[in-house]
Scaffold this motif. Sequence first.
Motif, PDB file in Angstrom:
ATOM      1  N   THR A 370       0.846  -1.183   0.000  1.00 35.57           N
ATOM      2  CA  THR A 370       0.000   0.000   0.000  1.00 35.57           C
ATOM      3  C   THR A 370       0.883   1.234   0.000  1.00 35.57           C
ATOM      4  N   GLU A 371       0.241   2.408   0.088  1.00 41.06           N
ATOM      5  CA  GLU A 371       0.968   3.670   0.124  1.00 41.06           C
ATOM      6  C   GLU A 371       0.716   4.375   1.460  1.00 41.06           C
ATOM      7  N   CYS A 372       1.176   5.612   1.578  1.00 42.45           N
ATOM      8  CA  CYS A 372       1.281   6.248   2.893  1.00 42.45           C
ATOM      9  C   CYS A 372      -0.067   6.525   3.554  1.00 42.45           C
ATOM     10  N   PHE A 373      -1.165   6.625   2.798  1.00 43.49           N
ATOM     11  CA  PHE A 373      -2.484   6.826   3.394  1.00 43.49           C
ATOM     12  C   PHE A 373      -3.416   5.647   3.127  1.00 43.49           C
ATOM     13  N   GLY A 374      -2.861   4.524   2.664  1.00 39.39           N
ATOM     14  CA  GLY A 374      -3.679   3.418   2.194  1.00 39.39           C
ATOM     15  C   GLY A 374      -4.174   2.464   3.255  1.00 39.39           C
ATOM     16  N   VAL A 375      -3.662   2.545   4.493  1.00 37.05           N
ATOM     17  CA  VAL A 375      -4.157   1.697   5.578  1.00 37.05           C
ATOM     18  C   VAL A 375      -5.317   2.416   6.243  1.00 37.05           C
ATOM     19  N   ALA A 376      -6.433   1.714   6.401  1.00 36.77           N
ATOM     20  CA  ALA A 376      -7.634   2.348   6.949  1.00 36.77           C
ATOM     21  C   ALA A 376      -7.400   2.822   8.375  1.00 36.77           C
ATOM     22  N   THR A 377      -7.759   4.082   8.618  1.00 36.49           N
ATOM     23  CA  THR A 377      -7.860   4.541   9.992  1.00 36.49           C
ATOM     24  C   THR A 377      -9.235   4.120  10.505  1.00 36.49           C
ATOM     25  N   VAL A 378      -9.303   3.688  11.750  1.00 38.43           N
ATOM     26  CA  VAL A 378     -10.581   3.333  12.358  1.00 38.43           C
ATOM     27  C   VAL A 378     -11.124   4.625  12.961  1.00 38.43           C
ATOM     28  N   LEU A 379     -11.994   5.295  12.184  1.00 31.70           N
ATOM     29  CA  LEU A 379     -12.369   6.680  12.447  1.00 31.70           C
ATOM     30  C   LEU A 379     -11.079   7.500  12.448  1.00 31.70           C
ATOM     31  N   ASP A 380     -10.657   8.065  13.588  1.00 30.78           N
ATOM     32  CA  ASP A 380      -9.458   8.910  13.549  1.00 30.78           C
ATOM     33  C   ASP A 380      -8.214   8.191  14.042  1.00 30.78           C
ATOM     34  N   ALA A 381      -8.316   6.906  14.375  1.00 33.50           N
ATOM     35  CA  ALA A 381      -7.185   6.203  14.972  1.00 33.50           C
ATOM     36  C   ALA A 381      -6.649   5.147  14.025  1.00 33.50           C
ATOM     37  N   ARG A 382      -5.330   5.018  14.009  1.00 39.22           N
ATOM     38  CA  ARG A 382      -4.721   3.941  13.235  1.00 39.22           C
ATOM     39  C   ARG A 382      -4.881   2.634  14.000  1.00 39.22           C
ATOM     40  N   GLY A 383      -5.215   1.549  13.295  1.00 36.69           N
ATOM     41  CA  GLY A 383      -5.310   0.280  13.997  1.00 36.69           C
ATOM     42  C   GLY A 383      -6.339  -0.641  13.393  1.00 36.69           C
ATOM     43  N   THR A 384      -6.730  -1.621  14.184  1.00 33.29           N
ATOM     44  CA  THR A 384      -7.582  -2.685  13.676  1.00 33.29           C
ATOM     45  C   THR A 384      -9.001  -2.558  14.179  1.00 33.29           C
ATOM     46  N   ASN A 385      -9.922  -3.165  13.430  1.00 39.47           N
ATOM     47  CA  ASN A 385     -11.335  -3.196  13.772  1.00 39.47           C
ATOM     48  C   ASN A 385     -11.733  -4.652  13.894  1.00 39.47           C
ATOM     49  N   ASN A 386     -11.986  -5.105  15.157  1.00 43.29           N
ATOM     50  CA  ASN A 386     -12.406  -6.493  15.375  1.00 43.29           C
ATOM     51  C   ASN A 386     -11.459  -7.489  14.732  1.00 43.29           C
ATOM     52  N   ASP A 387     -10.178  -7.283  14.968  1.00 40.54           N
ATOM     53  CA  ASP A 387      -9.155  -8.203  14.480  1.00 40.54           C
ATOM     54  C   ASP A 387      -9.046  -8.245  12.965  1.00 40.54           C
ATOM     55  N   PHE A 425      -1.423   6.635  -6.945  1.00 42.36           N
ATOM     56  CA  PHE A 425      -2.034   5.784  -5.928  1.00 42.36           C
ATOM     57  C   PHE A 425      -1.693   6.249  -4.515  1.00 42.36           C
ATOM     58  N   ASN A 426      -0.610   7.024  -4.383  1.00 39.28           N
ATOM     59  CA  ASN A 426      -0.257   7.507  -3.041  1.00 39.28           C
ATOM     60  C   ASN A 426      -1.191   8.601  -2.552  1.00 39.28           C
ATOM     61  N   LEU A 427      -2.191   8.982  -3.363  1.00 40.60           N
ATOM     62  CA  LEU A 427      -3.243   9.886  -2.910  1.00 40.60           C
ATOM     63  C   LEU A 427      -4.399   9.131  -2.253  1.00 40.60           C
ATOM     64  N   VAL A 428      -4.488   7.836  -2.500  1.00 41.37           N
ATOM     65  CA  VAL A 428      -5.612   7.040  -2.004  1.00 41.37           C
ATOM     66  C   VAL A 428      -5.596   7.020  -0.477  1.00 41.37           C
TER      67      VAL A 428
END
Length: 626
Positions: A370-387, A425-428
Motif C-alpha cells: 500500500t501507500e502512505c495513506f492506504g491503511v484504513a484509519t478506524v475513524l481517527d485512529a490507526r489500527g484494527t477493527n475487530n481483528d 495511488f499515493n493519494l488514495v
Amino acid sequence: MNNLPDHKPLGQEEFRGLYARGNGYVVPDNFFSDCLNVEYPEKEVRTRRGSELDFAATNIARVFRYKRLGETPRWILLDRSGNLYDSLYPNNPIYTDATFTDFSMVNYNNRAYITPHNRTAGIAGKSVLVYEGSGTARLAAGSAPSGFTLVASNSATSGNCEEGIHIIAVAYITSTGYITAPGPTVFAQVTSTGGKKIDVSSIPVGPASTSSRVILATRSIPVDQFTGNQFGYELYFVPTATIADNVTTTLALSFYDSDLVDSADYLIDNSATIPAGVGLAIYNGRLAVWAANGDEHTLSLSRSGYPETFNGVDGKISIDPSEAVSGIRNVAEYRKNLLVWKSNRTYATSDNGSDPSSWEVNSIDKAAGTECFGVATVLDARGTNNDRLFFADRSGLLCFEGFVKRPELSFNIEEIWKRINKAKFNLVQVVDDPVNHRLYISVPLDSATAISHLLVADYSKAFTVYGTIDEKMFKWAYWQFPSVPISIVGDSDATTFAPNLYIALTAGVYRIKSGLTNDFSNAIDSWIKSDWKTALVGWINHFAGIKARAVGSGTLSVTLYGHNDVATQAVPGLPLNASQGYELFRLINFNDEFCSVRLRCTTINHYFQLNRLEVFAKPLWFTRPG
C-alpha cells in the motif's frame, strides 16, 4: 393499464450496490449498473446525507484531527504554501516551511506529532515536529547542552558524596518530557574528598522549550583507576537533582553511590532531532517513523513511553533493503505485532522487549502493499477493527486477518478499481467506520492527478456466520461533491460518540451530516441505474410500466436504457413526498432486449428513499423486425 396483466413484473426489493466486473453489461440481479451519491440503509437505497461547513480554509493540502482531553477537537491543516495551521488559531500558522508538500500526524498525550513528506519519503533535511496546542509547533526532541563550561567543586558543606572522582553532566528536559543527551561537550569532573556535598555551578539555561534540567553523575571512581575517558563510566540520574525551572544556575549535590541506580547512559545516543519520514504511528508506547529521505528502508522507533527519545544506533530496523520497488510506505499495529508495508510487500515484526534493532522481521505477502495513506484509519485512529485491518493495494481493497485475504474486497467493482490512476495511488486514503460498517476511500479515477471521487462501501451485511467477511456482499457506490475531495478524516463526536466523516474541499473542511439534503446549499445529484431487466433473455421485450415504492422530496426523473445503452427514453418523472401513502407508477412504452431504469434527483433539497422497484415486461419477438 389493460396491457399490463400479460406483462411479467420484474421486482427488486434488495439493493446490493454498484457492480462493475468483467463485461459492463452483465450485471447480476439486484445490483446497480451505475449509481451516484447514494447509501444503503436497511433494505433500501437513498440519496446520501448532505454536508455542511465545519471549518473554513483555502488552499488545503491535507488535514488531520487534533484532540486534547477535555477540549473541543481542532484541525491541523497544511496549505499549499507550506503553512501549518491550528483551527483554533486560524490567522497565524503554527509552523511554516515552503518545502512541506504533505504531512502525516498522530495524537499522543495531548500532543500532535507531525512529519512532513512528499508521500514517498520524508522531506530531505527536515525533522518531525511536536505541537502542544499553544499556537507554535517546534522540532521534536532537542539538542544537548553545549557552548558553556560546567563547573563542579567540593562544597564546604557536609554531605554524602563519596571519595573519588565524579563526572558531572547536565541534560535539558523539554516541555514534552524529552530528556536531551548530556552536555557540555566536556563533562565536569571533581575529586571528592568524601563526606561533603558537590557544588555545581554555571548550569546553562536551556532554549525556550526547556521546562527543567537534570544533573547526572557517575559513582565515585578511584583516582588511581581513572582513565580520563568521560564516556567510559556510567552516568546516573542524581536523585533530587532535577531543577524544576529554566533559571537556576547553581545546585548542591548530596548522594551516596548506592543512591545512583537509574542509569542515564541511554541519553548519550539520543538523537537531537527526528528525521522526517513518510508516516507516524504509535506502537507499544513507542513513536514509529519511517522512510526518512535517503533511508527509505528504515523504520525507527522511540523508547517505550518516551515518544521523542530515539536511539540513533539501536532504535532502527532495516526492512528488506534489497527490495528495489519502494521503501517503507505504511505501518500499523495488529494483535501486538507491527505490520509494515511497502508499495508491493507486507512484512511483520514485534517488540521482543529489547532494542528495535534486535527485532525479527518476517515477510507476510510478497504481492500486496500500500501507500502512505492506504491503511484504513478506524475513524481517527490507526489500527484494527475487530481483528481485521483494511488496506488499499493496487490490485484492490484488501483485508488482513492474520494473512492477506483474497479475493479482494473490491471484487464487485473490479473494473472501477482498475480505473484508479496508479501513478497517483499515493493519494488514495481509507477511513473505516466500524459502527455503521462503512468504508470511505478517496481515489483519483482515470487520468485524474488529484482525488476525483469517494468510493463508499457498506459491509454491514457482509459478515458470515464464521465472523469472516464475504467480499461479494459489499455494497458499493460513488460519491462526488461540488468540488473535488482533498483529504478525508473519520472521527467520533465528542459528546455522542457517533461516527462522523469529514471531507476537506476547496473552501474548507465539511462534515457529512444526517438530515441534510444539500451540500452547503448545492444540490446533491443522486441516482441509481438498475441492472438490465428482461422477461425472456434473447428476445425483444416490451416494457410497459415501472412501479416504485419510494418517498422523498421533489421529482424523481426516469430514464430508460436499452441494450448497451444505445436506445434511451426519458419518461415523465415521479413526484415524491416525505410521507408517500402509495406506490408510484408510470406507464412506459419501450421495446428492447433489455431495460435499465435510472431514477434521479438533481435539484437542491430533492432526495429519494427507494425500497422497491418493479419493471413490467413481456417478450415480443425472437429477433428484431427487418
